[in-house]
Design a protein around this motif. Structure first.
Motif, short mmCIF file in Angstrom:
data_model
loop_
_atom_site.label_atom_id
_atom_site.label_comp_id
_atom_site.label_asym_id
_atom_site.label_seq_id
_atom_site.Cartn_x
_atom_site.Cartn_y
_atom_site.Cartn_z
N SER A 43 29.26 45.55 36.04
CA SER A 43 28.64 44.92 36.91
C SER A 43 27.66 46.00 37.34
CB SER A 43 29.31 44.94 38.30
OG SER A 43 30.24 46.21 38.20
N SER A 44 27.13 46.99 37.82
CA SER A 44 26.53 48.60 37.35
C SER A 44 25.11 48.20 37.72
CB SER A 44 26.90 49.76 37.48
OG SER A 44 25.67 50.85 38.56
N ILE A 45 25.32 47.97 35.60
CA ILE A 45 24.32 47.36 34.56
C ILE A 45 23.52 46.50 35.40
CG2 ILE A 45 23.83 47.72 32.20
CD1 ILE A 45 25.68 49.69 31.77
N VAL A 46 24.28 45.25 34.94
CA VAL A 46 23.49 44.37 35.27
C VAL A 46 22.22 44.86 36.95
CG1 VAL A 46 23.69 41.70 35.39
CG2 VAL A 46 25.14 42.96 33.98
N GLY A 47 23.14 44.98 37.61
CA GLY A 47 22.67 45.08 38.97
C GLY A 47 21.42 45.70 38.93
N HIS A 48 21.57 46.87 38.18
CA HIS A 48 20.07 47.71 38.24
C HIS A 48 19.40 47.12 37.12
CE1 HIS A 48 22.87 49.71 40.81
NE2 HIS A 48 22.57 50.30 41.01
N PRO A 49 18.25 47.04 37.68
CA PRO A 49 17.50 46.55 36.56
C PRO A 49 16.21 47.07 35.80
CG PRO A 49 16.09 45.23 39.02
CD PRO A 49 17.36 46.12 39.38
N ALA A 50 16.17 49.19 35.91
CA ALA A 50 16.32 50.08 35.49
C ALA A 50 16.97 50.16 34.17
CB ALA A 50 15.81 51.15 36.29
N LEU A 51 18.37 49.98 34.11
CA LEU A 51 19.46 50.38 33.71
C LEU A 51 20.07 49.56 32.48
CD1 LEU A 51 22.28 51.60 35.88
CD2 LEU A 51 21.61 52.91 34.17
N LEU A 52 19.87 47.82 32.88
CA LEU A 52 19.60 47.00 32.24
C LEU A 52 18.39 46.70 31.08
CD1 LEU A 52 21.31 44.10 31.36
CD2 LEU A 52 19.62 43.42 33.55
N GLN A 53 16.99 46.98 31.48
CA GLN A 53 16.60 47.26 30.53
C GLN A 53 16.37 48.14 29.06
OE1 GLN A 53 12.40 48.05 32.96
NE2 GLN A 53 10.78 46.77 31.01
N TYR A 54 16.87 50.00 29.80
CA TYR A 54 16.99 50.93 29.17
C TYR A 54 18.13 50.08 27.91
CZ TYR A 54 17.86 55.00 27.43
OH TYR A 54 18.62 56.32 26.66
N LEU A 55 19.25 49.35 28.60
CA LEU A 55 19.92 49.29 27.45
C LEU A 55 19.58 48.01 26.60
CD1 LEU A 55 22.94 49.93 27.48
CD2 LEU A 55 23.46 47.94 28.68
N GLU A 61 17.48 43.91 22.04
CA GLU A 61 18.05 42.63 22.48
C GLU A 61 17.23 42.40 23.42
OE1 GLU A 61 20.24 40.10 21.79
OE2 GLU A 61 21.10 41.49 20.27
N ALA A 62 16.73 41.06 24.11
CA ALA A 62 15.77 40.83 25.40
C ALA A 62 16.81 41.15 26.69
CB ALA A 62 16.20 39.30 25.11
N CYS A 63 16.26 41.13 27.96
CA CYS A 63 17.23 41.43 28.25
C CYS A 63 18.21 40.23 29.16
CB CYS A 63 16.15 42.01 30.12
SG CYS A 63 14.93 43.27 29.54
N ALA A 64 17.77 38.82 29.18
CA ALA A 64 18.56 38.09 29.45
C ALA A 64 19.62 37.93 28.89
CB ALA A 64 17.25 37.07 29.28
N ARG A 65 19.26 38.68 27.03
CA ARG A 65 20.48 38.04 26.95
C ARG A 65 21.30 39.12 27.13
NH1 ARG A 65 23.71 35.37 23.58
NH2 ARG A 65 24.76 35.60 22.14
N MET A 66 20.43 40.39 27.37
CA MET A 66 21.77 41.90 27.08
C MET A 66 22.85 41.70 28.17
SD MET A 66 23.76 44.09 26.24
CE MET A 66 22.10 44.93 25.09
N LYS A 67 21.72 40.63 29.95
CA LYS A 67 22.62 40.48 30.90
C LYS A 67 23.83 39.88 30.48
CE LYS A 67 21.56 39.26 35.41
NZ LYS A 67 20.56 38.90 36.42
N PHE A 68 23.37 37.89 30.25
CA PHE A 68 24.16 37.69 29.32
C PHE A 68 25.59 38.31 28.86
CE2 PHE A 68 26.39 34.81 26.80
CZ PHE A 68 26.80 33.79 26.82
N GLU A 69 25.20 38.74 28.14
CA GLU A 69 26.43 39.11 27.31
C GLU A 69 27.53 40.47 27.82
OE1 GLU A 69 25.19 41.18 23.48
OE2 GLU A 69 24.41 39.77 23.03
N LEU A 70 26.86 40.67 29.15
CA LEU A 70 28.02 42.32 29.90
C LEU A 70 28.57 41.89 30.77
CD1 LEU A 70 24.48 44.70 30.93
CD2 LEU A 70 27.33 45.25 29.43
N THR A 71 28.10 40.25 31.13
CA THR A 71 28.59 39.83 32.41
C THR A 71 29.97 38.77 31.27
OG1 THR A 71 26.08 38.88 33.70
CG2 THR A 71 28.67 37.43 33.78
#
Length: 87
Positions: A43-55, A61-71
């Motif tokens: 949830s911290s990674i999803v909530g911080h756009p910079a961390l999500l983009q880095y990952l 992967e696309a940011c939306a795909r990474m957000k979906f997988e983490l969720t």
């Protein structure tokens, strides 16, 4: 420690545990504790756009795909719960 201070500390601790489920208590199992840690991290990674983009860049992967997988991973981050010992 006086009785009144002890009561106040116990009340504050109970309020903290009811508000933040991941804080744990004496009866938390290892599985529950690890599950809370993994969910908090995701949830911290999803909530911080910079961390999500880095990952997402690191994984290619696309940011939306990474957000979906983490969720999705938050449902059972450590696999199915272990069987309970009913006596």
């Amino acid at each position: 420690m006086s009785s009144e201070l002890r009561h106040t500390a116990n009340t504050q601790t109970a309020q903290l545990h009811s508000r933040y489920t991941g804080t744990g208590h004496a009866d938390v199992t290892k599985y529950e504790w690890l599950t809370n840690q993994h969910r908090d991290t995701s949830s911290s990674i999803v909530g911080h756009p910079a961390l999500l983009q880095y990952l997402s860049i690191a994984d290619g992967e696309a940011c939306a795909r990474m957000k979906f997988e983490l969720t999705e991973r938050m449902l059972q981050p450590c696999g199915p719960p272990p069987p309970k010992d009913d006596e």
